[in-house]
Design a protein around this motif. Sequence first.
Motif, PDB file in Angstrom:
ATOM      1  N   GLU A 246      -4.136  12.280   1.748  1.00 42.22           N
ATOM      2  CA  GLU A 246      -3.921  13.708   2.016  1.00 42.22           C
ATOM      3  C   GLU A 246      -2.783  14.257   1.160  1.00 42.22           C
ATOM      4  N   GLU A 247      -1.722  13.484   1.012  1.00 44.67           N
ATOM      5  CA  GLU A 247      -0.590  13.933   0.192  1.00 44.67           C
ATOM      6  C   GLU A 247      -0.989  14.041  -1.282  1.00 44.67           C
ATOM      7  N   LEU A 248      -1.729  13.031  -1.764  1.00 44.15           N
ATOM      8  CA  LEU A 248      -2.152  13.051  -3.162  1.00 44.15           C
ATOM      9  C   LEU A 248      -3.148  14.177  -3.424  1.00 44.15           C
ATOM     10  N   MET A 249      -4.037  14.407  -2.482  1.00 48.44           N
ATOM     11  CA  MET A 249      -5.036  15.468  -2.657  1.00 48.44           C
ATOM     12  C   MET A 249      -4.374  16.847  -2.664  1.00 48.44           C
ATOM     13  N   SER A 250      -3.355  17.033  -1.843  1.00 52.29           N
ATOM     14  CA  SER A 250      -2.678  18.336  -1.795  1.00 52.29           C
ATOM     15  C   SER A 250      -2.031  18.666  -3.127  1.00 52.29           C
ATOM     16  N   ASN A 251      -1.606  17.639  -3.850  1.00 51.22           N
ATOM     17  CA  ASN A 251      -0.978  17.862  -5.154  1.00 51.22           C
ATOM     18  C   ASN A 251      -1.961  18.293  -6.232  1.00 51.22           C
ATOM     19  N   LYS A 252      -3.252  18.174  -5.943  1.00 52.25           N
ATOM     20  CA  LYS A 252      -4.268  18.533  -6.930  1.00 52.25           C
ATOM     21  C   LYS A 252      -4.696  19.994  -6.821  1.00 52.25           C
ATOM     22  N   VAL A 253      -4.315  20.650  -5.753  1.00 52.68           N
ATOM     23  CA  VAL A 253      -4.672  22.059  -5.572  1.00 52.68           C
ATOM     24  C   VAL A 253      -4.010  22.894  -6.666  1.00 52.68           C
TER      25      VAL A 253
ATOM     26  N   ARG B 286      -6.231  -4.668  11.988  1.00 54.24           N
ATOM     27  CA  ARG B 286      -5.532  -4.641  10.706  1.00 54.24           C
ATOM     28  C   ARG B 286      -6.248  -3.737   9.704  1.00 54.24           C
ATOM     29  N   ARG B 287      -7.563  -3.786   9.711  1.00 53.60           N
ATOM     30  CA  ARG B 287      -8.324  -2.903   8.819  1.00 53.60           C
ATOM     31  C   ARG B 287      -8.051  -1.440   9.142  1.00 53.60           C
ATOM     32  N   GLU B 288      -8.055  -1.110  10.426  1.00 48.79           N
ATOM     33  CA  GLU B 288      -7.815   0.280  10.830  1.00 48.79           C
ATOM     34  C   GLU B 288      -6.406   0.724  10.476  1.00 48.79           C
ATOM     35  N   ARG B 289      -5.451  -0.174  10.600  1.00 41.90           N
ATOM     36  CA  ARG B 289      -4.070   0.193  10.292  1.00 41.90           C
ATOM     37  C   ARG B 289      -3.905   0.523   8.804  1.00 41.90           C
ATOM     38  N   ILE B 290      -4.525  -0.284   7.933  1.00 43.94           N
ATOM     39  CA  ILE B 290      -4.452   0.013   6.500  1.00 43.94           C
ATOM     40  C   ILE B 290      -5.122   1.351   6.198  1.00 43.94           C
ATOM     41  N   MET B 291      -6.264   1.603   6.809  1.00 46.18           N
ATOM     42  CA  MET B 291      -6.966   2.863   6.544  1.00 46.18           C
ATOM     43  C   MET B 291      -6.187   4.070   7.050  1.00 46.18           C
ATOM     44  N   GLU B 292      -5.463   3.910   8.146  1.00 45.42           N
ATOM     45  CA  GLU B 292      -4.607   5.000   8.634  1.00 45.42           C
ATOM     46  C   GLU B 292      -3.485   5.285   7.642  1.00 45.42           C
ATOM     47  N   LEU B 293      -2.893   4.224   7.098  1.00 42.37           N
ATOM     48  CA  LEU B 293      -1.870   4.407   6.072  1.00 42.37           C
ATOM     49  C   LEU B 293      -2.442   5.136   4.863  1.00 42.37           C
ATOM     50  N   GLN B 294      -3.630   4.711   4.445  1.00 43.11           N
ATOM     51  CA  GLN B 294      -4.225   5.295   3.256  1.00 43.11           C
ATOM     52  C   GLN B 294      -4.625   6.745   3.474  1.00 43.11           C
ATOM     53  N   MET B 295      -5.047   7.095   4.685  1.00 41.63           N
ATOM     54  CA  MET B 295      -5.436   8.471   4.961  1.00 41.63           C
ATOM     55  C   MET B 295      -4.268   9.422   4.735  1.00 41.63           C
ATOM     56  N   LYS B 296      -3.091   9.024   5.185  1.00 40.36           N
ATOM     57  CA  LYS B 296      -1.905   9.863   4.987  1.00 40.36           C
ATOM     58  C   LYS B 296      -1.565   9.976   3.498  1.00 40.36           C
ATOM     59  N   ILE B 297      -1.654   8.847   2.795  1.00 46.38           N
ATOM     60  CA  ILE B 297      -1.372   8.859   1.353  1.00 46.38           C
ATOM     61  C   ILE B 297      -2.370   9.738   0.628  1.00 46.38           C
TER      62      ILE B 297
ATOM     63  N   VAL C 275       0.839  -1.208   0.000  1.00 48.26           N
ATOM     64  CA  VAL C 275       0.000   0.000   0.000  1.00 48.26           C
ATOM     65  C   VAL C 275       0.868   1.250   0.000  1.00 48.26           C
ATOM     66  N   GLU C 276       1.915   1.245   0.825  1.00 50.15           N
ATOM     67  CA  GLU C 276       2.817   2.407   0.876  1.00 50.15           C
ATOM     68  C   GLU C 276       3.610   2.559  -0.418  1.00 50.15           C
ATOM     69  N   GLU C 277       3.945   1.447  -1.033  1.00 46.87           N
ATOM     70  CA  GLU C 277       4.738   1.473  -2.252  1.00 46.87           C
ATOM     71  C   GLU C 277       3.927   1.962  -3.454  1.00 46.87           C
ATOM     72  N   VAL C 278       2.715   1.459  -3.617  1.00 47.95           N
ATOM     73  CA  VAL C 278       1.915   1.765  -4.808  1.00 47.95           C
ATOM     74  C   VAL C 278       1.210   3.111  -4.690  1.00 47.95           C
ATOM     75  N   ARG C 279       0.767   3.482  -3.491  1.00 45.38           N
ATOM     76  CA  ARG C 279       0.093   4.763  -3.252  1.00 45.38           C
ATOM     77  C   ARG C 279      -1.159   4.898  -4.128  1.00 45.38           C
ATOM     78  N   PHE C 280      -2.151   4.083  -3.805  1.00 44.84           N
ATOM     79  CA  PHE C 280      -3.420   4.138  -4.528  1.00 44.84           C
ATOM     80  C   PHE C 280      -4.136   5.453  -4.245  1.00 44.84           C
ATOM     81  N   ASP C 281      -4.841   5.955  -5.247  1.00 38.91           N
ATOM     82  CA  ASP C 281      -5.618   7.176  -5.059  1.00 38.91           C
ATOM     83  C   ASP C 281      -6.813   6.930  -4.151  1.00 38.91           C
ATOM     84  N   LYS C 282      -7.447   5.782  -4.316  1.00 39.02           N
ATOM     85  CA  LYS C 282      -8.626   5.412  -3.527  1.00 39.02           C
ATOM     86  C   LYS C 282      -8.433   3.983  -3.048  1.00 39.02           C
ATOM     87  N   LEU C 283      -8.888   3.702  -1.834  1.00 43.32           N
ATOM     88  CA  LEU C 283      -8.660   2.370  -1.283  1.00 43.32           C
ATOM     89  C   LEU C 283      -9.721   2.045  -0.242  1.00 43.32           C
TER      90      LEU C 283
END
Length: 444
Positions: free
Chosen positions: A370-377, A357-368, A321-329
């Motif tokens: 936010e970073e991807l969304m900031s690049n769209k501004v 485990r589900r919460e941990r993946i979602m926490e990882l994705q939330m950070k990803i 998940v950290e490597e691929v950095r999906f836009d939506k997950l």
Amino acid sequence: MSRKKVNIVTLGCSKNEVDSELMQGILDKRSFEYVNEPEEANIIIVNTCGFIEAAKEESIDTILSMAQYKVGGNCEGLILAGCMAQRYSKELLEELPEVDAVIGTGNIKYLNAVLEGINKGERIISTDNINSEYLERIDREVTSPVAYVRISEGCDNLCTYCIIPQIRGRHRSRRIEDIVEEASDLAEKGVREIILIAQNTSDYGIDLYDEYKLGYLLDRLNSVEGVELIRLLYVYPDNINDELIDSIKRNKKVAKYLDIPLQHASDRILKLMNRRTTRMEITDTITKLRSKLPGLILRTTFIVGFPGETEEDFNELCNFVEEVRFDKLGVFAYSREESTPAFSLPNQIDDAIKEQRRERIMELQMKISEELMSNKVGNFYDVMIEEFAEEGLYVGRSYMDSPEIDGVFYVKSNRELELGEIVKAQAVEFLEYDLIGELRDESC
């Protein structure tokens, strides 16, 4: 004689939504009238979902809620349709005396006969045809500028956790001409975005034409007048070939958006799931997609807590998940479903560990995210307006977001916007999963 009033309550996925529209379309208008609210109805149809435990619980709660209209309302008949109705037809009719009939996933064409039967006091089970052909040329009732188009039914994948082949049947593709005709009819009714769905859209055509034809189908749909956007969901990674990628690239109406259910990244777990790809193959496919389709938005789903999933397997998924950095997950905790091979697998995982485990993946994705969304501004996007929020503020979606499962694009505007209108907006702020934009000055 006055017509009986019918209401359909739809639960579950977009495939059920299409089934509900088909049922509404085949109602014998001489005998039945469709109404939008269950409290007005003489007959209520609950289109159930039975994919995982949480969905079954929601279906039961809804059935019991609708049954109250038989006590203190206008309801004279309660019918169950959809996946849970197919899966547990006899049990539901035996344990819920309020239920008058059950219609399976392949039997909705018999709806009028079932309605007439319960009017005569019969209790009916009609579930014997899961491999039936799709109902073509039905006048679907649509009130939105967005519509789902089902291009095939059933599934041949036989994933070990999944009940779908037992309740939706084998994979059956629709004819290209029928799909194009339906898209044209929807466009004439004001639909501007069509979303192609199936249990597995990338398998489209193989049973009917002896070759995968999703790319060619996109070519044909791209020429449908009135359709502005074509979106693909449930594209399994196995058959994402060069032809499909090239078709997405050359057809301007096809959104650079792919929903690719991957379910895991550990080869060991993928094999236990009976998935047909490895982590390396998945990585290679994603690399090719991003190389050939600049601006591509990738959505996926994973299952955590599958029987036998070790900490090492889970950590491999986190690294992926950290490597691929999906836009939506999206992430689901494994649901142990009877009649599936995975139900009997050893080393079932405790529910608390699944949720951690589900919460941990979602926490990882939330950070990803936010970073991807900031690049769209600062970027400009075409946004379809879908809802009025408040004075000067509207809710819409760009090509980056599928309805109901993804975020939204808030648009600030000094002029009044029409629902269904597509406007050019510049992203000026971002939230975790949403963007806030301003209408571009058309005079610039």
